[in-house]
Write an enzyme that holds these catalytic residues in place. Structure first.
Site, PDB file in Angstrom:
ATOM      1  N   HIS A  72      31.073  68.018  26.394  1.00 33.76           N
ATOM      2  CA  HIS A  72      29.691  68.465  26.499  1.00 33.76           C
ATOM      3  C   HIS A  72      29.647  69.993  26.405  1.00 33.76           C
ATOM      4  CE1 HIS A  72      25.483  68.051  27.355  1.00 33.76           C
ATOM      5  NE2 HIS A  72      25.533  68.655  28.529  1.00 33.76           N
TER       6      HIS A  72
ATOM      7  N   ASN B  65      21.292  73.223  31.066  1.00 33.87           N
ATOM      8  CA  ASN B  65      21.685  72.000  30.382  1.00 33.87           C
ATOM      9  C   ASN B  65      20.620  71.618  29.360  1.00 33.87           C
ATOM     10  OD1 ASN B  65      23.212  69.751  29.748  1.00 33.87           O
ATOM     11  ND2 ASN B  65      23.382  69.022  31.846  1.00 33.87           N
TER      12      ASN B  65
ATOM     13  N   CYS C 150      24.444  68.145  21.905  1.00 32.81           N
ATOM     14  CA  CYS C 150      24.522  69.162  22.954  1.00 32.81           C
ATOM     15  C   CYS C 150      25.017  70.493  22.426  1.00 32.81           C
ATOM     16  CB  CYS C 150      25.422  68.675  24.081  1.00 32.81           C
ATOM     17  SG  CYS C 150      27.160  68.482  23.618  1.00 32.81           S
TER      18      CYS C 150
END
Length: 497
Positions: free
Chosen positions: A416, A438, A79
Site C-alpha cells: 500500500h 490515506n 493507492c
C-alpha cells in the site's frame, strides 16, 4: 518411493489431547477463555486493541501540512496513484492559493492500463522462446495490466500524458471498482499472447509480429475507452483563489503569478454586491478566478504543478544481507511505459531514510511512501502501532520478526502507498509519530488520516520518495551509480495496490 515415504510426522490424537489440556488448565486457562470470548465475538484486531496504546498515540503533531479533502480509491488498486497525486495537489494548492483541489485519478488510470498492455505485449515479444513455465515468463505473464504500481510508474505517465483536474475526467464505475474491467482486459492480453507465440512458431518475423501487436492495441484502446470513457485531449478549467494572504508556502513571485493568471467573475462592485446581500439576494463570489480554455493535459501539468516529478528519487530500506546499503538497483521488466527505463531503487539504512523524510516534511513538502499496511493496523481509529494492536497479549505468544527476515520470508511485503503530511519530533528532534494521509475515504481513521508511531515506521515502511535536495552526499552519489540489475522476482519492494 511414494509421496508418503518420508520422515514427516503427523499430529496424532494424543498430541491434540495434550494441547487441549494445557489450554484449559493452569494459570493460562482463564486468560485463554477471556481472550477467546473477545476474539470470537469481535474479531482478532478489535479483541487485540489496547486502549493504553491508542491513548499514547495522539493525533497531534509538531509539524503538519495543510492538505485538501481526503480522497477515496474505493474498490480499486490505485493507492500508488492516489498517493502520488496527493503529493502534487498539495504543491499546486499552495502555489496557486486554492481552498481545495483534486486531480483526476481516472485519467492516469486509463493511460496506465493502456501503456501496461503495450509493455506486456512488448515483453512477450522479447521472450518468445521462453518456456511458459520459466520463472521469467511467469513473472511477465502473471499480472499484465493490474492496478498496482510504484511512484516511478506515475512519473512515466505524467511525463508522457500530463495531468488533468478531476472535473475534466471524473470517476467511472470501472475506475471505482476495477475487478471486472481488469479481468477481461487481462484475458484479452493473454489471448493476444497466445496468438503472437503461435505466429512466432509459424515463422513470422518480429516486424510482422509487431504489426499484429499494433492492431491488437486498437482493441485494447477500445476496451479502455468503453470501460472508462475516452480521456480528454483538451479541457477547460476554472478555480477560485482564496481570499487573504495567509498561505506562507507561497512566495511573492508565486502570488503575483497567481493573480496574473486569474480573472474576476464579478459583474458588480463590492458595494452593489453588499446591497444585494442586504436585500436577501445571494451575494456574488468576488474571489479571483483562474480560467483556462482548451488547455492540454501536458500544458496543465507544466503550467500549474510547481514541482518536476523527475526531481525525486526512490529510497528503500531493505536490510537483507544480499541487498547492501548505498547500492543502486534496477528491476527487469518493471516499467509500465515501454520507451522508459526500468524502475530503480537505492537501498539505504533506516536512519538515512528517516532523516530524509523528516527534512522534507520540515521543509513543507509531503512524501509518497510504501509499506505493509496490514501490520498492526486499526482502520477505524487510524493507528499503525504494535502498542495499539496487542496480538501478543491476545494470543499469549510473541510475533516479533526483524525487518530483514520479514522481507526475505515475505511476511512484510509492501502492499500500500500513502502520503506523509506531518511528523511529531521529540525533545531530541527525532520522529516518534507520523501523520499519514490515506486514500480510503473519510470513514476510516480520523477523517481519513492515520498516525503511525516511530517503531512501526522503521519496521514496516520500505520505500519513500525524496526530493534530491534532501539527500546527503553519500546517498545522492549512490543514486547516480550504475545500477545492479535484479530479476523481476527479486524486487526490493512489491507493487502497491
Amino acid at each position: 518411493m511414494t509421496e508418503n515415504d518420508n520422515d514427516a510426522k503427523a499430529i496424532d490424537a494424543e498430541d491434540v489431547r495434550q494441547y487441549s489440556e494445557n489450554y484449559n488448565t493452569g494459570d493460562a486457562a482463564r486468560a485463554n477463555h477471556v481472550a477467546a470470548n473477545a476474539a470470537v465475538k469481535n474479531g482478532v484486531i478489535k479483541a487485540a486493541t489496547s486502549y493504553e496504546g491508542t491513548r499514547e498515540l495522539t493525533h497531534d503533531f509538531s509539524i503538519e501540512l495543510k492538505q485538501g479533502t481526503i480522497t477515496d480509491q474505493q474498490r480499486s488498486g490505485r493507492c500508488w496513484m492516489f498517493a502520488s497525486l496527493n503529493t502534487l495537489r498539495y504543491e499546486l494548492m499552495h502555489r496557486w492559493k486554492l481552498e481545495d483541489f483534486e486531480f483526476s485519478e481516472t485519467y492516469l488510470f486509463f493511460w496506465d492500463k493502456f501503456e501496461k498492455s503495450n509493455t506486456y505485449l512488448e515483453n512477450v515479444l522479447n521472450t518468445l522462446d521462453e518456456p511458459t513455465d520459466s520463472r521469467t515468463f511467469e513473472a511477465i505473464n502473471a499480472y499484465p495490466a493490474d492496478d498496482g504500481g510504484w511512484w516511478q510508474m506515475f512519473v512515466n505517465l505524467v511525463n508522457k500524458y500530463g495531468l488533468v483536474p478531476k472535473s475534466a475526467y471524473p470517476e467511472s464505475q470501472n475506475s471505482k471498482d476495477s475487478d471486472a474491467f481488469t479481468q477481461y482486459l487481462t484475458t484479452k492480453l493473454h489471448q493476444f499472447t497466445i496468438q503472437l507465440r503461435e505466429h512466432h512458431r509459424n515463422g513470422k518475423s518480429i516486424d510482422e509480429l509487431r504489426t499484429f501487436k499494433k492492431r491488437y492495441m486498437e482493441d485494447i484502446y477500445r476496451i479502455c475507452a468503453i470501460a472508462l470513457g475516452e480521456p480528454p485531449a483538451k479541457f477547460d478549467w476554472r478555480a477560485r483563489v482564496k481570499d487573504g494572504d495567509d498561505d506562507k508556502s507561497s512566495d511573492d513571485k508565486d502570488t503575483k503569478a497567481a493573480k496574473k493568471n486569474a480573472t474576476s467573475n464579478a459583474s458588480t462592485k463590492k458595494s452593489e454586491a453588499k446591497a444585494e446581500k442586504s436585500e436577501g439576494e445571494p451575494g456574488i463570489d468576488e474571489r479571483k478566478q483562474i480560467v483556462e480554455h482548451d488547455i492540454t493535459p501536458l500544458e496543465f501539468y507544466h503550467k500549474y504543478v510547481p514541482v518536476d516529478v523527475n526531481d525525486f528519487v526512490t529510497l528503500c530500506n531493505n536490510p537483507m544481507k544480499n541487498r547492501p546499503f548505498y547500492t543502486h538497483f534496477q528491476l527487469k521488466y518493471s516499467t509500465n511505459v515501454a520507451e522508459t527505463g526500468n524502475l530503480d531503487f537505492t537501498n539505504v539504512p533506516i536512519k538515512v531514510l528517516r532523516k530524509a523524510a523528516v527534512d522534507q516534511v520540515k521543509a513543507g513538502h509531503p512524501i509518497w511512501f510504501a509499506c505493509d499496511c496490514m501490520q498492526y493496523c486499526l482502520r477505524d481509529g487510524g493507528y499503525f502501532s504494535k502498542n495499539a494492536v496487542r496480538v501478543d497479549e491476545l494470543f499469549g505468544t510473541d510475533f516479533s520478526i526483524d525487518k530483514a527476515n520479514g522481507l526475505e520470508y515475505s511476511d512484510y511485503p509492501s502492499n500500500h502507498a500513502m502520503t506523509i503530511t506531518g511528523v511529531n519530533l521529540d525533545e531530541n528532534g527525532e520522529p516518534n509519530r507520523w501523520k499519514i494521509e490515506n486514500s480510503w475515504g473519510k470513514s476510516t481513521g480520523t477523517d481519513g488520516y492515520y498516525v503511525a508511531d516511530g517503531e512501526w515506521f522503521d519496521q514496516f515502511v520500505t520505500e519513500v520518495i525524496i526530493r534530491k535536495e534532501f539527500l546527503d552526499d553519500k546517498t545522492l552519489k549512490a543514486t547516480q551509480a550504475d545500477p545492479v540489475v535484479l530479476d523481476p522476482w527479486e524486487a526490493l519492494t512489491a507493487r502497491c495496490d
